[in-house]
Design a protein around this motif. Structure first.
Motif, PDB file in Angstrom:
ATOM      1  N   ASP A 165      29.977  46.620  30.292  1.00 50.38           N
ATOM      2  CA  ASP A 165      29.611  45.205  30.322  1.00 50.38           C
ATOM      3  C   ASP A 165      30.316  44.478  31.466  1.00 50.38           C
ATOM      4  O   ASP A 165      29.699  43.710  32.218  1.00 50.38           O
ATOM      5  N   PHE A 166      31.612  44.729  31.637  1.00 51.60           N
ATOM      6  CA  PHE A 166      32.365  44.054  32.695  1.00 51.60           C
ATOM      7  C   PHE A 166      31.948  44.545  34.085  1.00 51.60           C
ATOM      8  O   PHE A 166      31.916  43.768  35.036  1.00 51.60           O
ATOM      9  N   ILE A 167      31.592  45.824  34.193  1.00 53.51           N
ATOM     10  CA  ILE A 167      31.100  46.360  35.471  1.00 53.51           C
ATOM     11  C   ILE A 167      29.797  45.648  35.840  1.00 53.51           C
ATOM     12  O   ILE A 167      29.592  45.254  36.994  1.00 53.51           O
ATOM     13  N   LYS A 168      28.919  45.461  34.856  1.00 58.43           N
ATOM     14  CA  LYS A 168      27.655  44.758  35.112  1.00 58.43           C
ATOM     15  C   LYS A 168      27.918  43.325  35.561  1.00 58.43           C
ATOM     16  O   LYS A 168      27.244  42.816  36.467  1.00 58.43           O
ATOM     17  N   GLN A 169      28.888  42.668  34.925  1.00 57.58           N
ATOM     18  CA  GLN A 169      29.220  41.293  35.325  1.00 57.58           C
ATOM     19  C   GLN A 169      29.738  41.254  36.766  1.00 57.58           C
ATOM     20  O   GLN A 169      29.372  40.375  37.542  1.00 57.58           O
ATOM     21  N   ALA A 170      30.594  42.229  37.129  1.00 54.62           N
ATOM     22  CA  ALA A 170      31.129  42.289  38.495  1.00 54.62           C
ATOM     23  C   ALA A 170      29.995  42.521  39.492  1.00 54.62           C
ATOM     24  O   ALA A 170      29.960  41.898  40.562  1.00 54.62           O
ATOM     25  N   GLU A 171      29.059  43.395  39.131  1.00 54.29           N
ATOM     26  CA  GLU A 171      27.919  43.652  40.019  1.00 54.29           C
ATOM     27  C   GLU A 171      27.057  42.402  40.182  1.00 54.29           C
ATOM     28  O   GLU A 171      26.570  42.117  41.278  1.00 54.29           O
ATOM     29  N   ALA A 172      26.869  41.652  39.095  1.00 51.96           N
ATOM     30  CA  ALA A 172      26.065  40.427  39.155  1.00 51.96           C
ATOM     31  C   ALA A 172      26.734  39.381  40.047  1.00 51.96           C
ATOM     32  O   ALA A 172      26.067  38.719  40.855  1.00 51.96           O
ATOM     33  N   ILE A 173      28.049  39.234  39.925  1.00 54.44           N
ATOM     34  CA  ILE A 173      28.799  38.280  40.749  1.00 54.44           C
ATOM     35  C   ILE A 173      28.681  38.681  42.223  1.00 54.44           C
ATOM     36  O   ILE A 173      28.442  37.840  43.094  1.00 54.44           O
ATOM     37  N   THR A 174      28.825  39.984  42.492  1.00 55.23           N
ATOM     38  CA  THR A 174      28.730  40.498  43.858  1.00 55.23           C
ATOM     39  C   THR A 174      27.340  40.275  44.435  1.00 55.23           C
ATOM     40  O   THR A 174      27.190  39.800  45.566  1.00 55.23           O
ATOM     41  N   LYS A 175      26.321  40.587  43.644  1.00 53.94           N
ATOM     42  CA  LYS A 175      24.932  40.426  44.102  1.00 53.94           C
ATOM     43  C   LYS A 175      24.641  38.954  44.419  1.00 53.94           C
ATOM     44  O   LYS A 175      24.016  38.631  45.433  1.00 53.94           O
ATOM     45  N   LYS A 176      25.125  38.061  43.568  1.00 55.10           N
ATOM     46  CA  LYS A 176      24.901  36.629  43.778  1.00 55.10           C
ATOM     47  C   LYS A 176      25.535  36.176  45.095  1.00 55.10           C
ATOM     48  O   LYS A 176      24.922  35.428  45.863  1.00 55.10           O
ATOM     49  N   LYS A 177      26.754  36.626  45.371  1.00 48.94           N
ATOM     50  CA  LYS A 177      27.444  36.227  46.604  1.00 48.94           C
ATOM     51  C   LYS A 177      26.739  36.821  47.826  1.00 48.94           C
ATOM     52  O   LYS A 177      26.598  36.155  48.850  1.00 48.94           O
ATOM     53  N   GLU A 178      26.280  38.088  47.724  1.00 44.34           N
ATOM     54  CA  GLU A 178      25.555  38.706  48.841  1.00 44.34           C
ATOM     55  C   GLU A 178      24.272  37.936  49.141  1.00 44.34           C
ATOM     56  O   GLU A 178      23.940  37.698  50.306  1.00 44.34           O
ATOM     57  N   GLU A 179      23.560  37.534  48.094  1.00 47.54           N
ATOM     58  CA  GLU A 179      22.321  36.773  48.281  1.00 47.54           C
ATOM     59  C   GLU A 179      22.612  35.417  48.919  1.00 47.54           C
ATOM     60  O   GLU A 179      21.839  34.938  49.747  1.00 47.54           O
ATOM     61  N   GLU A 180      23.743  34.816  48.548  1.00 46.22           N
ATOM     62  CA  GLU A 180      24.123  33.529  49.117  1.00 46.22           C
ATOM     63  C   GLU A 180      24.340  33.667  50.624  1.00 46.22           C
ATOM     64  O   GLU A 180      23.903  32.835  51.404  1.00 46.22           O
ATOM     65  N   VAL A 181      24.986  34.758  51.032  1.00 47.41           N
ATOM     66  CA  VAL A 181      25.268  34.977  52.447  1.00 47.41           C
ATOM     67  C   VAL A 181      23.972  35.266  53.210  1.00 47.41           C
ATOM     68  O   VAL A 181      23.762  34.761  54.316  1.00 47.41           O
ATOM     69  N   ILE A 182      23.090  36.050  52.627  1.00 46.25           N
ATOM     70  CA  ILE A 182      21.844  36.442  53.291  1.00 46.25           C
ATOM     71  C   ILE A 182      20.906  35.239  53.416  1.00 46.25           C
ATOM     72  O   ILE A 182      20.227  35.072  54.439  1.00 46.25           O
ATOM     73  N   SER A 183      20.866  34.386  52.407  1.00 47.09           N
ATOM     74  CA  SER A 183      19.888  33.299  52.373  1.00 47.09           C
ATOM     75  C   SER A 183      20.204  32.147  53.324  1.00 47.09           C
ATOM     76  O   SER A 183      19.396  31.260  53.503  1.00 47.09           O
ATOM     77  N   LEU A 184      21.375  32.130  53.912  1.00 44.80           N
ATOM     78  CA  LEU A 184      21.743  31.007  54.786  1.00 44.80           C
ATOM     79  C   LEU A 184      21.117  31.120  56.153  1.00 44.80           C
ATOM     80  O   LEU A 184      20.900  32.118  56.692  1.00 44.80           O
TER      81      LEU A 184
END
Length: 184
Positions: A165-184
């Motif tokens: 569960d915590f690994i999935k949360q870490a992956e979700a946080i990472t994915k969100k930040k990567e998308e933030e960087v890409i979308s700019l």
């Protein structure tokens, strides 16, 4: 054994909190006051965080304004921002300091994305290390005959579920930040 699970969850939460704090300091093209969190100003010989000395606001998406409560500290704040090497040159107009965030280049985005991914992996390793320590605790309980072998197996399975569960949360946080960087 419940104390082992509680302690494990608490440590894994700290791993996620640390990851989010690391990500908040990554400059992703938008003005984020968290980038100044680690900047310390020499205030009468005492290293002091900027947020304790000034109001930090974001009037525009790509600009931060630092307005010190004591105007005499303006030069020290400017010097601290320059020394902190956050990649932005402060502009001092005598009353406030403006930080303009430039548009990210494609190359810089890819570098940021690699850094984000690396930090995400480090967080997952930290979570797995917490799991390993908790597994050792469960094995000690079994060795000391405080729990049965079935309890040990159930505990290890529950521990793995918590970890997943915590690994999935870490992956979700990472994915969100990567998308933030890409979308700019």
């Amino acid at each position: 054994m419940d104390s082992v699970f509680a302690k494990t969850k608490e440590k894994m939460e700290k791993c996620l909190t640390s990851l989010e704090r690391d990500y908040s300091a990554i400059r992703a093209g938008r003005a984020n006051p968290a980038i100044l969190d680690k900047v310390m100003v020499d205030y009468y010989g005492v290293p002091t965080p900027i947020i304790q000395m000034a109001a930090v606001s974001s009037p525009e998406p790509r600009m931060l304004v630092v307005q010190p409560w004591d105007a005499s500290t303006l030069k020290e704040i400017e010097k601290a921002i320059n020394t902190a090497d956050i990649g932005i040159n402060p502009q001092n107009d005598g009353k406030v300091i403006r930080l303009n965030f430039p548009q990210l280049t494609e190359e810089h985005r890819k570098t940021l994305q690699k850094d984000i991914s690396k930090r995400g992996e480090e967080a997952k390793v930290a979570i797995r290390n917490v799991r390993r320590d908790a597994m050792d605790d469960i094995k000690k309980l079994k060795k000391n005959n405080e729990i049965t072998e079935d309890d040990q197996k159930d505990g290890e399975k529950k521990l793995q579920d918590i970890t997943d569960d915590f690994i999935k949360q870490a992956e979700a946080i990472t994915k969100k930040k990567e998308e933030e960087v890409i979308s700019l």
